[in-house]
Write a protein that holds these residues in place. Structure first.
Motif, PDB file in Angstrom:
ATOM      1  N   LEU A   1      30.434  21.303   1.484  1.00 14.70           N
ATOM      2  CA  LEU A   1      30.140  21.520   0.067  1.00 14.70           C
ATOM      3  C   LEU A   1      31.126  20.759  -0.813  1.00 14.70           C
ATOM      4  N   LEU A   2      32.418  20.845  -0.482  1.00 16.34           N
ATOM      5  CA  LEU A   2      33.433  20.144  -1.266  1.00 16.34           C
ATOM      6  C   LEU A   2      33.261  18.627  -1.143  1.00 16.34           C
ATOM      7  N   SER A   3      32.905  18.152   0.051  1.00 12.59           N
ATOM      8  CA  SER A   3      32.669  16.720   0.241  1.00 12.59           C
ATOM      9  C   SER A   3      31.460  16.262  -0.564  1.00 12.59           C
ATOM     10  N   LEU A   4      30.424  17.100  -0.599  1.00 16.46           N
ATOM     11  CA  LEU A   4      29.220  16.761  -1.359  1.00 16.46           C
ATOM     12  C   LEU A   4      29.518  16.661  -2.852  1.00 16.46           C
ATOM     13  N   LEU A   5      30.314  17.598  -3.360  1.00 15.57           N
ATOM     14  CA  LEU A   5      30.668  17.566  -4.782  1.00 15.57           C
ATOM     15  C   LEU A   5      31.511  16.343  -5.119  1.00 15.57           C
ATOM     16  N   ARG A   6      32.369  15.915  -4.170  1.00 23.49           N
ATOM     17  CA  ARG A   6      33.206  14.740  -4.424  1.00 23.49           C
ATOM     18  C   ARG A   6      32.398  13.452  -4.462  1.00 23.49           C
ATOM     19  N   THR A   7      31.287  13.418  -3.749  1.00 24.83           N
ATOM     20  CA  THR A   7      30.480  12.195  -3.719  1.00 24.83           C
ATOM     21  C   THR A   7      29.654  12.018  -4.986  1.00 24.83           C
ATOM     22  N   LEU A   8      29.474  13.080  -5.758  1.00 20.46           N
ATOM     23  CA  LEU A   8      28.659  12.989  -6.972  1.00 20.46           C
ATOM     24  C   LEU A   8      29.491  12.398  -8.112  1.00 20.46           C
TER      25      LEU A   8
END
Length: 271
Positions: free
Chosen positions: A122-129
């Motif tokens: 989840l944290l990785s996904l938010l960082r990619t946005l």
């Protein structure tokens, strides 16, 4: 694989013993970087000649920014304060929410590995946005204004601080935590008295660093209607009013410099 491509060098020591020296990979790395640079330039259409011909236009725009329009100064205060307020609020909410997420993401804090993996994903996904894309989506959900910008900064802060924080937790000394757990304290109590004091200085330092960066990010969120000084900047650039742009940038640079100076002072005390 590289050892097979590069021939080895045999060295005879003074005692007569023969040893093998591996060849350095530096030449291969340099060649690979040069090839990648060349293909990147070809694919992106990079042209040095165009840059040389057009670079003078950059200085023309800079000349038009000087002197800035001082009469425009009173119109900048409110949007600038909006930028600082949404940066502060988004950063504050983000660092507070990042702590529980980081605890759940840390593999040494949770018994369920699937939960830790899910939080890290989840944290990785938010960082990619990209923050601008998040702000653009937020404007459709919450409407134009600083609320959308605050949401975008909040999500970025959660992802940024959460990632660094769960790594700090995983690298913390677990001796005191395990001792407290064996005495009957809960996981939260053990974390509060054994792990949290270890990560607190870095946690506060990361939070201050993230806030000073968010002030800069918030200044361009106005391009997608997320409020703040970016709205004025976009408007002035659209009308080619570079003297007003110079005034906006000057005030923004001074504001960011003051925030960074104060933040750096307190971060040094925390380290």
């Amino acid at each position: 694989m590289f050892d097979k491509l590069l021939p080895t060098k045999k060295i005879i020591l003074p005692n007569g013993k023969e040893v093998t020296e591996k060849r350095a990979l530096t030449p291969l790395v340099v060649v690979a970087i040069l090839l990648l640079t060349y293909f990147s330039a070809v694919i992106t259409g990079f042209n040095v000649e165009t840059i040389i011909k057009r670079i003078e236009q950059f200085f023309v725009i800079l000349q038009q920014m000087v002197p800035p329009t001082w009469a425009y100064f009173p119109h900048i205060w409110k949007p600038l304060l909006d930028t600082i307020k949404m940066s502060l609020l988004g950063s504050l909410m983000g660092v507070l929410c990042a702590l529980p997420l980081a605890i759940l993401a840390a593999s040494n804090m949770t018994k369920w590995k699937w939960l830790s993996a899910t939080m890290k994903f989840l944290l990785s996904l938010l960082r990619t946005l990209p923050t601008l894309i998040v702000a653009l989506v937020a404007t459709f959900v919450f409407g134009l204004g600083t609320v959308a910008g605050t949401v975008a900064i909040f999500l970025f802060t959660v992802a940024y601080v959460g990632k660094l924080l769960y790594e700090q937790i995983e690298n913390a000394n677990m001796d005191a935590y395990e001792a407290m757990n064996s005495m009957g304290l809960t996981t939260i109590q053990s974390f509060r008295y054994a792990i949290f004091p270890q990560i607190l200085p870095n946690y506060l330092s990361m939070s201050l660093f993230c806030f000073e960066g968010n002030v800069r990010y918030a200044s361009i969120l106005g391009y997608v209607g997320a409020g703040g000084i970016g709205l004025l900047l976009n408007e002035s650039l659209g009308w080619r009013n570079y003297a007003n742009v110079g005034m906006i940038l000057l005030l923004l640079v001074v504001t960011v410099f003051l925030i960074e100076t104060i933040s750096e002072h307190y971060r040094k005390k925390l380290m």
